[in-house]
Design a protein around this motif. Structure first.
Motif: not given
Length: 273
Positions: A201-223
């Motif tokens: 729900a905290t992802l809703a209503g975000i209208l500002v420019p957004t950049l997502v950076i992610w490491g593909d060897q992240d053991d916590f967060l999948p793609r």
């Protein structure tokens, strides 16, 4: 290297947050938001590399590092409220918010609720949600078993799983020491707040420019978790760092700075003709 100064921001009676400031007064304001158990030191590799185009601020959140430790107030919405109060206290009208890991949750809450204060949002290894992740569930069980003083071995083991390639030993030692400043009840209440909140729900209503950076060897967060963020925030885009773990700004600070500069340039208002 850019000079870093450490200051204090009184937000309200009984709550003063230390913060690091670096860069140039006329640079684009950038506020860095750290994760659970971290402090402003998490962003030292970025702050000392800031170019003239950026002016960085990195507050230490309540209960963490050398910040004041209220008895309660460790839910994501509390940290988000503190972040807005910090913008006021530091005299920052509008800034790019850079949230790392769980620090991206209050950052995106502020981006959604106070778009007039946020010119852009950068998420560094930030979860869409946490409750569905086995690694996080296992971590929560360990945190619930903590008592003061928090064991150094617990923090060292946690830090070792955050990176996929070697980082400066001095940085790791500093971050271990900073994490050991956090009382057990702050670990517990912050983690409970993250798991009990409806993070999607905290992802809703975000209208500002957004950049997502992610490491593909992240053991916590999948793609797929990052895709959930992209699907929720219209116009957001993903940069994948190959061979990099969860804490991308420790492993590749130069690249993060370069991508942040490019993002800041792209979000800057056009000059008047």
């Amino acid at each position: 290297m850019t000079t870093i100064s450490v200051k204090a921001a009184p937000l309200r009676e009984g709550l003063t947050l230390p913060y690091a400031e670096a860069g140039y007064p006329r640079g684009t304001p950038v506020v860095f938001v750290h994760a659970i158990a971290d402090s402003w030191w998490s962003f030292e590799p970025l702050l000392r590399r800031l170019p003239a185009s950026l002016h960085g601020y990195a507050p230490t959140q309540r209960g963490h590092g050398d910040a004041d430790r209220p008895a309660d107030g460790y839910r994501p919405e509390d940290f988000a409220s503190d972040l807005v109060a910090f913008l006021d206290a530091a005299g920052i009208g509008r800034a790019i918010l850079v949230g790392a890991s769980s620090g991206g949750v209050p950052a995106r809450m502020v981006a959604g609720s106070h778009p007039d204060r946020v010119s852009g949002l950068v998420l560094l290894g930030v979860p869409a949600t946490l409750a569905d992740k086995p690694a996080v569930t296992g971590l929560q069980k360990k945190i619930e078993g903590l008592s003061d003083p928090v064991p150094r071995a617990f923090v060292e083991d946690l830090m070792s799983g955050m990176v996929a390639r070697p980082v400066a030993r001095g940085l790791l030692e500093t971050m271990i020491d900073e994490s050991l400043k956090v009382p057990a009840h702050v670990w517990k209440e912050t983690m409970r707040g993250l798991l009990e909140a409806d993070l999607r729900a905290t992802l809703a209503g975000i209208l500002v420019p957004t950049l997502v950076i992610w490491g593909d060897q992240d053991d916590f967060l999948p793609r797929s978790d990052q895709q959930a963020i992209l699907d929720a925030i219209h116009g957001s885009r993903l940069l994948t760092y190959e061979g990099v773990g969860h804490v991308v700004h420790w492993e590749q600070p130069e690249r993060v700075i370069a991508d942040l500069v490019a993002f800041a340039t792209s979000t800057a208002p056009a000059a008047a003709p």
